[in-house]
Design a protein around this motif. Structure first.
Motif, PDB file in Angstrom:
ATOM      1  N   ARG A  86       0.831  -1.206   0.000  1.00  0.00           N
ATOM      2  CA  ARG A  86       0.000   0.000   0.000  1.00  0.00           C
ATOM      3  C   ARG A  86       0.865   1.255   0.000  1.00  0.00           C
ATOM      4  O   ARG A  86       0.591   2.217  -0.722  1.00  0.00           O
ATOM      5  N   MET A  87       1.908   1.239   0.813  1.00  0.00           N
ATOM      6  CA  MET A  87       2.821   2.374   0.847  1.00  0.00           C
ATOM      7  C   MET A  87       3.571   2.490  -0.479  1.00  0.00           C
ATOM      8  O   MET A  87       3.768   3.590  -1.012  1.00  0.00           O
ATOM      9  N   ALA A  88       3.985   1.348  -1.018  1.00  0.00           N
ATOM     10  CA  ALA A  88       4.713   1.345  -2.285  1.00  0.00           C
ATOM     11  C   ALA A  88       3.863   1.934  -3.402  1.00  0.00           C
ATOM     12  O   ALA A  88       4.352   2.706  -4.237  1.00  0.00           O
ATOM     13  N   ALA A  89       2.583   1.565  -3.434  1.00  0.00           N
ATOM     14  CA  ALA A  89       1.696   2.074  -4.481  1.00  0.00           C
ATOM     15  C   ALA A  89       1.576   3.594  -4.387  1.00  0.00           C
ATOM     16  O   ALA A  89       1.566   4.291  -5.417  1.00  0.00           O
ATOM     17  N   PHE A  90       1.493   4.119  -3.182  1.00  0.00           N
ATOM     18  CA  PHE A  90       1.411   5.577  -3.015  1.00  0.00           C
ATOM     19  C   PHE A  90       2.699   6.231  -3.489  1.00  0.00           C
ATOM     20  O   PHE A  90       2.681   7.249  -4.194  1.00  0.00           O
ATOM     21  N   ALA A  91       3.844   5.659  -3.093  1.00  0.00           N
ATOM     22  CA  ALA A  91       5.127   6.240  -3.482  1.00  0.00           C
ATOM     23  C   ALA A  91       5.275   6.289  -4.995  1.00  0.00           C
ATOM     24  O   ALA A  91       5.787   7.269  -5.553  1.00  0.00           O
ATOM     25  N   ARG A  92       4.829   5.236  -5.670  1.00  0.00           N
ATOM     26  CA  ARG A  92       4.925   5.218  -7.137  1.00  0.00           C
ATOM     27  C   ARG A  92       4.137   6.369  -7.753  1.00  0.00           C
ATOM     28  O   ARG A  92       4.558   6.967  -8.744  1.00  0.00           O
ATOM     29  N   LYS A  93       2.992   6.699  -7.148  1.00  0.00           N
ATOM     30  CA  LYS A  93       2.176   7.801  -7.670  1.00  0.00           C
ATOM     31  C   LYS A  93       2.888   9.140  -7.547  1.00  0.00           C
ATOM     32  O   LYS A  93       2.561  10.089  -8.261  1.00  0.00           O
ATOM     33  N   THR A  94       3.851   9.227  -6.638  1.00  0.00           N
ATOM     34  CA  THR A  94       4.586  10.474  -6.456  1.00  0.00           C
ATOM     35  C   THR A  94       5.870  10.506  -7.277  1.00  0.00           C
ATOM     36  O   THR A  94       6.665  11.444  -7.154  1.00  0.00           O
ATOM     37  N   GLY A  95       6.103   9.464  -8.075  1.00  0.00           N
ATOM     38  CA  GLY A  95       7.262   9.454  -8.952  1.00  0.00           C
ATOM     39  C   GLY A  95       8.453   8.670  -8.454  1.00  0.00           C
ATOM     40  O   GLY A  95       9.562   8.833  -8.984  1.00  0.00           O
ATOM     41  N   VAL A  96       8.255   7.811  -7.457  1.00  0.00           N
ATOM     42  CA  VAL A  96       9.349   7.003  -6.920  1.00  0.00           C
ATOM     43  C   VAL A  96       9.229   5.578  -7.449  1.00  0.00           C
ATOM     44  O   VAL A  96       8.153   4.975  -7.367  1.00  0.00           O
ATOM     45  N   GLU A  97      10.309   5.042  -7.979  1.00  0.00           N
ATOM     46  CA  GLU A  97      10.336   3.636  -8.382  1.00  0.00           C
ATOM     47  C   GLU A  97      10.483   2.780  -7.131  1.00  0.00           C
ATOM     48  O   GLU A  97      11.376   3.024  -6.306  1.00  0.00           O
ATOM     49  N   VAL A  98       9.622   1.776  -6.966  1.00  0.00           N
ATOM     50  CA  VAL A  98       9.613   0.977  -5.739  1.00  0.00           C
ATOM     51  C   VAL A  98       9.484  -0.496  -6.073  1.00  0.00           C
ATOM     52  O   VAL A  98       8.686  -0.881  -6.944  1.00  0.00           O
ATOM     53  N   GLU A  99      10.235  -1.322  -5.367  1.00  0.00           N
ATOM     54  CA  GLU A  99      10.091  -2.774  -5.419  1.00  0.00           C
ATOM     55  C   GLU A  99       9.607  -3.243  -4.047  1.00  0.00           C
ATOM     56  O   GLU A  99      10.123  -2.794  -3.023  1.00  0.00           O
ATOM     57  N   VAL A 100       8.601  -4.127  -4.039  1.00  0.00           N
ATOM     58  CA  VAL A 100       7.980  -4.559  -2.795  1.00  0.00           C
ATOM     59  C   VAL A 100       8.708  -5.788  -2.257  1.00  0.00           C
ATOM     60  O   VAL A 100       8.707  -6.857  -2.879  1.00  0.00           O
ATOM     61  N   SER A 101       9.323  -5.629  -1.099  1.00  0.00           N
ATOM     62  CA  SER A 101      10.055  -6.722  -0.461  1.00  0.00           C
ATOM     63  C   SER A 101      10.552  -6.250   0.893  1.00  0.00           C
ATOM     64  O   SER A 101      10.785  -5.054   1.108  1.00  0.00           O
ATOM     65  N   ALA A 102      10.723  -7.201   1.815  1.00  0.00           N
ATOM     66  CA  ALA A 102      11.530  -6.919   2.994  1.00  0.00           C
ATOM     67  C   ALA A 102      12.974  -6.783   2.521  1.00  0.00           C
ATOM     68  O   ALA A 102      13.417  -7.539   1.646  1.00  0.00           O
ATOM     69  N   PHE A 103      13.711  -5.838   3.066  1.00  0.00           N
ATOM     70  CA  PHE A 103      15.054  -5.580   2.548  1.00  0.00           C
ATOM     71  C   PHE A 103      15.954  -6.798   2.693  1.00  0.00           C
ATOM     72  O   PHE A 103      16.737  -7.108   1.784  1.00  0.00           O
TER      73      PHE A 103
END
Length: 272
Positions: A86-103
Motif C-alpha cells: 500500500r505504501m509502495a503504491a502511493f510512493a509510485r504515484k509520487t514518482g518514486v520507483e519501488v520494489e515490494v520486499s523486505a530488505f
C-alpha cells in the motif's frame, strides 16, 4: 563526526524487527502518513550525498516516498524497497520507483548502488542481515546511512502527553520506557552501529546529528499522532480519547507549540 562505541550484546527477543505486524501497520492510511510526517533536514540529505561516491541510491523502507523524493531533489536516482504494497503504491504515484520486499529478502538482481539509506525504518530491519545486504549491493566506497528523527516536545507538553498515554493507552509501546525520547532512540543507534560492525565490510560507524524545529497547531499535531507505530491497531474509541486529551493539553499551552527535533544518522562506508 563522532564514532559510536560498541554496545552490549543485542537481546535475542522483542527486537522491533521481529514485530512485523507493527512494521506493516503504517500503510493503513498512506495519504495521511505522507501529508503529516516530517521531512528530513536538507543539510542531512546533502551530507549523505556528498559522502557517497555517486548518485544511485536505495531507500530501505521508503514508505510513501518522503525521503526518496528528498534524495531525488538532491539529484539522486532512487530505488525504493518497501515491504508494504500500500505504501509502495502511493510512493509510485509520487514518482518514486519501488520494489515490494523486505530488505533482508530483497533480490537486487546484480545491481549495485552508491548509497543505501533508511529513514525512520532501520529498526524494522534485522540489523546484521540488513547491513550484510547493504554491503552486498554497495559499490566500493558506497555508504550505508540509517537515520531517525527524534521528537522532543516542550517539557510541559512532554509531561502532559506522557500522562495521557499512560491513562488511555498504557499498553502502547511509547509508555513502556522510562527513558527520554533521545535516550530511547540511542538504543536503536547503537544496535544499528553494532549490526554494521558484525556484518563486516564497513568502516567504523559514525553518528551525525542535525537539530531543527517545527511549529505545530493543535490540529496539525493531532493529525500526525495516529501515524505513530502501532497506534492504528488500537480501538477507534481509544484513539479518539487519546486525541481529545492531547488536544486539551495543547489548548492549555495556547493551542500551538514548537517541537524540537534531532535527526541522527548512523553511517559507515563500505570498505571491501
Amino acid at each position: 563526526m563522532p564514532t559510536i562505541p560498541p554496545g552490549p550484546p543485542r537481546p535475542s527477543e522483542n527486537e522491533p524487527h521481529r514485530h512485523r505486524q507493527i512494521a506493516e501497520s503504517f500503510g493503513a492510511d498512506p495519504e495521511l502518513y505522507d501529508r503529516t510526517r516530517p521531512h528530513y533536514p536538507v543539510a542531512m540529505v546533502e551530507a549523505i550525498v556528498t559522502a557517497s561516491p555517486g548518485l544511485d541510491v536505495v531507500d530501505v523502507g521508503c514508505g510513501t516516498g518522503i525521503s526518496s523524493r528528498q534524495f531525488q531533489a538532491a539529484g539522486c536516482r532512487v530505488l525504493g524497497v518497501e515491504v508494504d504494497a500500500r505504501m509502495a503504491a502511493f510512493a509510485r504515484k509520487t514518482g518514486v520507483e519501488v520494489e515490494v520486499s523486505a530488505f533482508e529478502a530483497w533480490d537486487p538482481g546484480g545491481r549495485t548502488f552508491d548509497a543505501v539509506v533508511a529513514g525512520q525504518t532501520w529498526h524494522w530491519v534485522d540489523p546484521v542481515a540488513g547491513a550484510t545486504k547493504a554491503a552486498q549491493v554497495l559499490k566500493p566506497g558506497g555508504r550505508l546511512a540509517t537515520f531517525w528523527y527524534v521528537a522532543q516536545p516542550p517539557a510541559e507538553l512532554a509531561d502532559a502527553f506522557g500522562a495521557v498515554y499512560r491513562r488511555v493507552l498504557p499498553e502502547a509501546p511509547m509508555v513502556k520506557s522510562s527513558m527520554s525520547p533521545l535516550e530511547g532512540y540511542s538504543v536503536m543507534f547503537r544496535k544499528a552501529a553494532d549490526g554494521i560492525r558484525e556484518a563486516g565490510g564497513f568502516g567504523e560507524p559514525e553518528e551525525w546529528r542535525f537539530d531543527w524545529e517545527h511549529s505545530y497547531t493543535r490540529d496539525a499535531w493531532l493529525e500526525q499522532v495516529p501515524t505513530a507505530g502501532g497506534l492504528s491497531r488500537f480501538p477507534r474509541e481509544k484513539l479518539a480519547e487519546l486525541l481529545a486529551d492531547m488536544g486539551a493539553a495543547i489548548d492549555a499551552v495556547g493551542g500551538a507549540f514548537t517541537m524540537r527535533y534531532a535527526t541522527v544518522v548512523v553511517t559507515a562506508p563500505r570498505t571491501t
